[in-house]
Design a protein around this motif. Structure first.
Motif, PDB file in Angstrom:
ATOM      1  N   GLU A   1     103.690 156.380 103.904  1.00 31.04           N
ATOM      2  CA  GLU A   1     103.999 155.807 102.599  1.00 31.04           C
ATOM      3  C   GLU A   1     104.389 154.329 102.700  1.00 31.04           C
ATOM      4  OE1 GLU A   1     106.966 158.313 100.901  1.00 31.04           O
ATOM      5  OE2 GLU A   1     105.562 159.940 100.548  1.00 31.04           O
ATOM      6  N   ARG A   2     103.823 153.656 103.645  1.00 28.14           N
ATOM      7  CA  ARG A   2     104.191 152.262 103.916  1.00 28.14           C
ATOM      8  C   ARG A   2     103.981 151.357 102.699  1.00 28.14           C
ATOM      9  NH1 ARG A   2     100.946 148.638 108.260  1.00 28.14           N
ATOM     10  NH2 ARG A   2     102.421 146.937 108.504  1.00 28.14           N
ATOM     11  N   ASN A   3     102.811 151.414 102.096  1.00 30.77           N
ATOM     12  CA  ASN A   3     102.524 150.539 100.962  1.00 30.77           C
ATOM     13  C   ASN A   3     103.436 150.843  99.778  1.00 30.77           C
ATOM     14  OD1 ASN A   3     100.591 149.187 102.392  1.00 30.77           O
ATOM     15  ND2 ASN A   3      98.889 150.365 101.559  1.00 30.77           N
ATOM     16  N   GLU A   4     103.697 152.113  99.549  1.00 33.76           N
ATOM     17  CA  GLU A   4     104.601 152.505  98.456  1.00 33.76           C
ATOM     18  C   GLU A   4     106.007 151.951  98.690  1.00 33.76           C
ATOM     19  OE1 GLU A   4     106.660 156.570  96.770  1.00 33.76           O
ATOM     20  OE2 GLU A   4     104.693 156.722  97.708  1.00 33.76           O
ATOM     21  N   GLN A   5     106.483 152.039  99.926  1.00 36.69           N
ATOM     22  CA  GLN A   5     107.817 151.524 100.233  1.00 36.69           C
ATOM     23  C   GLN A   5     107.857 149.996 100.168  1.00 36.69           C
ATOM     24  OE1 GLN A   5     110.200 153.556 100.057  1.00 36.69           O
ATOM     25  NE2 GLN A   5     108.875 155.343 100.126  1.00 36.69           N
TER      26      GLN A   5
END
Length: 146
Positions: free
Chosen positions: A64-68
């Protein structure tokens, strides 16, 4: 040492602290009681945002890198707005009443702008890599002919 960072929980908690500072700016607290702690909180938020961003940028395998990163970007924008309120506001805890804070707040704004630029650059690189095909049209044609 390989340590696990729970980005989602950390982002949630830093958001709560940021809202607490934001609420403090709306209210009229006694600066003798709250100025020192408020400035400590702002320094803490600045430090944590930097650490979380570094951790996310270094951790390319986080699902979930982009979301975070979007969550941190949103908090960074809120943080920047709060710093602007310190500079331009007329509350009990502001540069208007404590001119000595101007240098510190300006320094923190520069940190915030640097982090936002890093996130913008990362997003642009990510968008660019998504647009680039994994297999060129020539390679695809050659593969389909075989």
């Amino acid at each position: 040492m390989n340590k696990h960072i729970n980005f989602e929980d950390n982002i949630f908690l830093i958001n709560i602290r940021l809202r607490m500072v934001q609420d403090m700016l709306v209210l009229e607290p006694d600066p003798e009681l709250f100025l020192k702690k408020t400035m400590e909180d702002i320094d803490f938020i600045d430090d944590i945002l930097g650490l979380l961003l570094d951790g996310l940028l270094e951790n390319s395998h986080l699902i979930e890198r982009n979301e975070q990163l979007v969550n941190i970007y949103d908090i960074e924008c809120q943080f920047s707005q709060i710093l602007t309120k310190f500079l331009t506001g007329s509350g009990n805890i502001s540069v208007l009443h404590f001119p000595v804070l101007r240098e510190k707040i300006t320094f923190l704004q520069a940190h915030s702008m640097t982090r936002k630029k890093l996130m913008d650059d990362f997003r642009n690189q990510t968008d660019q890599s998504i647009l680039e095909p994994l297999v060129s049209s020539d390679e695809l044609s050659a593969l389909l002919k075989e």
